[in-house]
Motif scaffolding. Structure first.
Motif, PDB file in Angstrom:
ATOM      1  N   LEU A 112      16.138  -2.071 -38.770  1.00  0.00           N
ATOM      2  CA  LEU A 112      17.258  -2.613 -37.862  1.00  0.00           C
ATOM      3  C   LEU A 112      16.782  -2.453 -36.565  1.00  0.00           C
ATOM      4  N   ILE A 113      16.127  -1.400 -36.116  1.00  0.00           N
ATOM      5  CA  ILE A 113      15.646  -1.284 -34.817  1.00  0.00           C
ATOM      6  C   ILE A 113      14.607  -2.127 -34.695  1.00  0.00           C
ATOM      7  N   GLU A 114      13.776  -2.364 -35.480  1.00  0.00           N
ATOM      8  CA  GLU A 114      12.595  -3.395 -35.094  1.00  0.00           C
ATOM      9  C   GLU A 114      13.283  -4.840 -35.050  1.00  0.00           C
ATOM     10  N   SER A 136       4.862  -9.045 -33.466  1.00  0.00           N
ATOM     11  CA  SER A 136       4.405  -7.593 -33.941  1.00  0.00           C
ATOM     12  C   SER A 136       5.724  -7.131 -34.414  1.00  0.00           C
ATOM     13  N   GLU A 137       6.517  -6.874 -33.818  1.00  0.00           N
ATOM     14  CA  GLU A 137       8.013  -6.302 -33.990  1.00  0.00           C
ATOM     15  C   GLU A 137       8.601  -6.886 -35.567  1.00  0.00           C
ATOM     16  N   ALA A 138       8.389  -8.175 -35.631  1.00  0.00           N
ATOM     17  CA  ALA A 138       8.978  -9.148 -36.777  1.00  0.00           C
ATOM     18  C   ALA A 138       8.055  -8.431 -37.951  1.00  0.00           C
ATOM     19  N   GLY A 139       6.846  -8.181 -37.803  1.00  0.00           N
ATOM     20  CA  GLY A 139       5.952  -7.895 -38.965  1.00  0.00           C
ATOM     21  C   GLY A 139       6.311  -6.484 -39.453  1.00  0.00           C
ATOM     22  N   HIS A 140       6.749  -5.564 -38.246  1.00  0.00           N
ATOM     23  CA  HIS A 140       6.933  -4.232 -38.752  1.00  0.00           C
ATOM     24  C   HIS A 140       8.441  -4.182 -39.362  1.00  0.00           C
ATOM     25  N   TYR A 141       9.329  -5.024 -38.789  1.00  0.00           N
ATOM     26  CA  TYR A 141      10.587  -5.014 -39.587  1.00  0.00           C
ATOM     27  C   TYR A 141      10.432  -5.539 -41.005  1.00  0.00           C
ATOM     28  N   ALA A 150      22.391  -3.701 -51.285  1.00  0.00           N
ATOM     29  CA  ALA A 150      24.093  -3.586 -50.918  1.00  0.00           C
ATOM     30  C   ALA A 150      24.077  -2.495 -49.699  1.00  0.00           C
ATOM     31  N   ARG A 151      22.952  -1.501 -49.778  1.00  0.00           N
ATOM     32  CA  ARG A 151      23.030  -0.594 -48.550  1.00  0.00           C
ATOM     33  C   ARG A 151      22.763  -1.482 -47.282  1.00  0.00           C
ATOM     34  N   TRP A 152      21.466  -2.435 -47.392  1.00  0.00           N
ATOM     35  CA  TRP A 152      21.378  -2.999 -46.134  1.00  0.00           C
ATOM     36  C   TRP A 152      22.380  -3.722 -45.567  1.00  0.00           C
ATOM     37  N   LYS A 153      23.144  -4.314 -46.368  1.00  0.00           N
ATOM     38  CA  LYS A 153      24.545  -4.961 -45.989  1.00  0.00           C
ATOM     39  C   LYS A 153      25.221  -4.215 -45.212  1.00  0.00           C
ATOM     40  N   GLU A 154      25.617  -2.964 -45.655  1.00  0.00           N
ATOM     41  CA  GLU A 154      26.247  -2.034 -44.729  1.00  0.00           C
ATOM     42  C   GLU A 154      25.613  -1.715 -43.466  1.00  0.00           C
ATOM     43  N   TRP A 155      24.216  -1.413 -43.695  1.00  0.00           N
ATOM     44  CA  TRP A 155      23.706  -1.428 -42.331  1.00  0.00           C
ATOM     45  C   TRP A 155      23.846  -2.433 -41.392  1.00  0.00           C
ATOM     46  N   LEU A 156      23.617  -3.580 -41.753  1.00  0.00           N
ATOM     47  CA  LEU A 156      23.849  -4.538 -40.972  1.00  0.00           C
ATOM     48  C   LEU A 156      25.227  -4.880 -40.265  1.00  0.00           C
ATOM     49  N   ALA A 157      26.235  -4.594 -41.150  1.00  0.00           N
ATOM     50  CA  ALA A 157      27.680  -4.506 -40.566  1.00  0.00           C
ATOM     51  C   ALA A 157      27.847  -3.434 -39.559  1.00  0.00           C
TER      52      ALA A 157
END
Length: 203
Positions: free
Chosen positions: A125-127, A156-161, A179-186
């Motif tokens: 997320l930070i990337e 470069s940051e896109a690649g790290h992401y 499922a957890r990624w969706k929670e992080w995005l929200a």
């Protein structure tokens, strides 16, 4: 292959775009932005080193993140060069409220792989947010040297992401990761909506 093509269907998934006013504010305070950016790159390198030291038995993780450490430190050196060119003093680190708020969302406990997943998703997320901000700087700054600089770092940051997300999917059940990624995005969108828009921060 262009940056857009190489990351199609992978980027960026952020639910709330940066307020377009940010780049106008940031462009008037590039000294502060560059100093904060230097510390962001330093912290990114340190975060990857920490993961390698904590999970030395995970060969794919070590092999994937070792070059990322080198890239992030090279970014730090390049930002320092930009500061020197502009006679901008480095100064002291600033509290990164964005990262502090993200860290509070990390689930405590669980097994070793669950803990790893939390760290990988937070780093992803930070990337992603850094990539989005660098894209805004690339498209809107008047300084041609910095425009080129931020385009290169955006790629470069896109690649790290992508690295962080793919590692999470490798070491944990993919459905659980999604499922957890969706929670992080929200949660990240909520944090962005609540944080004061700063003219001296990357995030």
């Amino acid at each position: 292959m262009s940056w857009e093509e190489s990351t199609k269907n992978k980027m960026l998934n952020l639910q709330l775009p940066t307020d377009p006013r940010w780049v106008d504010i940031a462009s008037m305070n590039l000294g502060d932005i560059l100093v904060d950016h230097a510390y962001c790159e330093q912290k990114a390198a340190s975060s990857c080193i920490s993961l390698i030291l904590k999970y030395p038995d995970l060969e794919l993780l070590v092999d994937t993140l070792t070059p990322v450490v080198a890239e992030e430190w090279a970014h730090f050196e390049r930002v320092m060069d930009q500061l020197r060119k502009r006679n901008i003093p480095f100064g002291w680190p600033r509290k990164d409220e964005y990262v502090v708020r993200l860290a509070q969302f990390v689930k405590k406990g669980g097994n070793r792989m669950q803990q790893l997943t939390e760290q990988l998703l937070m780093n992803a997320l930070i990337e992603a947010r850094s990539c989005e901000r660098f894209k805004l700087l690339w498209k809107n700054l008047q300084d041609e040297e910095l425009k080129k600089f931020y385009y290169e770092l955006m790629v470069s940051e896109a690649g790290h992401y992508v690295n962080f997300l793919e590692l999470a999917r490798h070491y944990q059940d993919e459905a659980k990761v999604e499922a957890r990624w969706k929670e992080w995005l929200a949660q990240e969108a909520k944090i962005i909506s609540e944080l004061e828009m700063r003219d001296d921060r990357v995030h």
